[in-house]
Write an enzyme that holds these catalytic residues in place. Structure first.
Site, PDB file in Angstrom:
ATOM      1  N   ASN A  13    -127.549  47.587  79.151  1.00  0.00           N
ATOM      2  CA  ASN A  13    -127.967  48.940  79.480  1.00  0.00           C
ATOM      3  C   ASN A  13    -126.757  49.875  79.551  1.00  0.00           C
ATOM      4  O   ASN A  13    -125.623  49.420  79.595  1.00  0.00           O
ATOM      5  CB  ASN A  13    -128.734  48.929  80.807  1.00  0.00           C
ATOM      6  CG  ASN A  13    -129.840  49.967  80.832  1.00  0.00           C
ATOM      7  OD1 ASN A  13    -129.683  51.064  80.296  1.00  0.00           O
ATOM      8  ND2 ASN A  13    -130.958  49.628  81.437  1.00  0.00           N
ATOM      9  N   CYS A  14    -127.043  51.161  79.592  1.00  0.00           N
ATOM     10  CA  CYS A  14    -126.006  52.200  79.616  1.00  0.00           C
ATOM     11  C   CYS A  14    -124.961  51.912  80.682  1.00  0.00           C
ATOM     12  O   CYS A  14    -125.332  51.599  81.806  1.00  0.00           O
ATOM     13  CB  CYS A  14    -126.647  53.554  79.904  1.00  0.00           C
ATOM     14  SG  CYS A  14    -125.491  54.890  80.191  1.00  0.00           S
ATOM     15  N   PRO A  15    -123.673  52.031  80.462  1.00  0.00           N
ATOM     16  CA  PRO A  15    -123.038  52.445  79.199  1.00  0.00           C
ATOM     17  C   PRO A  15    -122.519  51.261  78.368  1.00  0.00           C
ATOM     18  O   PRO A  15    -121.704  51.472  77.476  1.00  0.00           O
ATOM     19  CB  PRO A  15    -121.856  53.272  79.701  1.00  0.00           C
ATOM     20  CG  PRO A  15    -121.416  52.532  80.933  1.00  0.00           C
ATOM     21  CD  PRO A  15    -122.668  51.921  81.524  1.00  0.00           C
ATOM     22  N   LEU A  16    -122.973  50.045  78.672  1.00  0.00           N
ATOM     23  CA  LEU A  16    -122.391  48.865  78.022  1.00  0.00           C
ATOM     24  C   LEU A  16    -122.435  48.871  76.486  1.00  0.00           C
ATOM     25  O   LEU A  16    -121.434  48.525  75.861  1.00  0.00           O
ATOM     26  CB  LEU A  16    -123.018  47.579  78.578  1.00  0.00           C
ATOM     27  CG  LEU A  16    -122.559  47.191  79.993  1.00  0.00           C
ATOM     28  CD1 LEU A  16    -123.303  45.955  80.471  1.00  0.00           C
ATOM     29  CD2 LEU A  16    -121.058  46.938  80.040  1.00  0.00           C
TER      30      LEU A  16
END
Lengths: 75, 154
Positions: A13-16
């Site tokens: 999920n964000c920001p991965l």
């Protein structure tokens, strides 16, 4: 399209997805293509913004069955 | 090169995410980033982040699986339970842990500055903090922040 490197960002999920994309591009050479697969629907806009900000061209985006595939050309 | 400065003043789990997410992402976009940790924000620089918790108390916006009266929220152990549930949720949804985001920041050369005054105020032991951080004051922060494109207080 010839893919030089692939990144599986599924489940992240964000920001991965963006952080891993940036990392993957680091050891690539200019003009090479990175394929990124993500399940995060937010990454569609984020990948475009990443491309705008960094100058790595987003060649194409595909969506199928809840998976997003991005092709980025390293600057 | 664009620059971003963040002041991190909170030490709870929910408020710990925004500085690390924005800093690591900005660094990935090529920004020069600095985070100044002050007051409770200093908790985010400790080697051990297990004390960084979320509390349902005084936090009416926190989504709850079942409606929970304040009298129940204040019972011993509720904070740890809420923290455990939140961490479990974050993991299930593929959100990085604080430790992971913090080390991604450091790998990407985000500069961490700890407020020296807060260290003195709370008698923090510097050996409890992670390596590769600097200690400074308001002037140190403003010296960098004055030249930035984005400056946030969190």
């Amino acid at each position: 399209m010839q893919v030089d490197k692939e990144l599986d960002a599924r489940g992240m999920n964000c920001p991965l997805p963006i952080l891993k994309t940036k990392k993957s591009l680091t050891d690539m050479t200019s003009g090479q293509i990175l394929k990124v697969i993500s399940t995060d629907c937010g990454s569609v806009k984020d990948m475009q913004a990443f491309s705008n900000q960094t100058g790595n061209e987003l060649v194409s985006t595909e969506e199928a069955g809840g998976e997003y595939t991005f092709f980025l050309k390293k600057k | 090169m664009k620059k971003m400065a963040i002041i991190a003043t909170k030490g709870t789990l929910d408020m710990a995410y925004p500085p690390f997410i924005l800093a690591s992402t900005a660094a990935a976009l090529g920004f020069d980033v600095q985070i100044f940790f002050t007051f409770y924000g200093l908790q985010l620089l400790r080697k051990d982040l297990s004390d960084v918790k979320i509390s349902p108390l005084g936090n009416p916006a926190m989504p709850m699986p079942i409606p929970m009266p304040v009298m129940v929220q204040m019972l011993p152990g509720m904070e740890s339970m809420a923290t455990m549930m939140m961490k479990d949720k974050l993991k299930k949804k593929g959100v990085a842990s604080l430790e992971e985001l913090r080390s991604l920041c450091q790998e990407a050369d985000v500069k961490f500055v700890a407020c020296q005054m807060t260290v003195d105020l709370f008698d923090f032991d510097k050996s409890e903090f992670i390596d590769n951080i600097e200690f400074g004051g308001a002037t140190t922060f403003l010296d960098f922040a004055g030249e930035t494109d984005i400056c946030l207080f969190i």
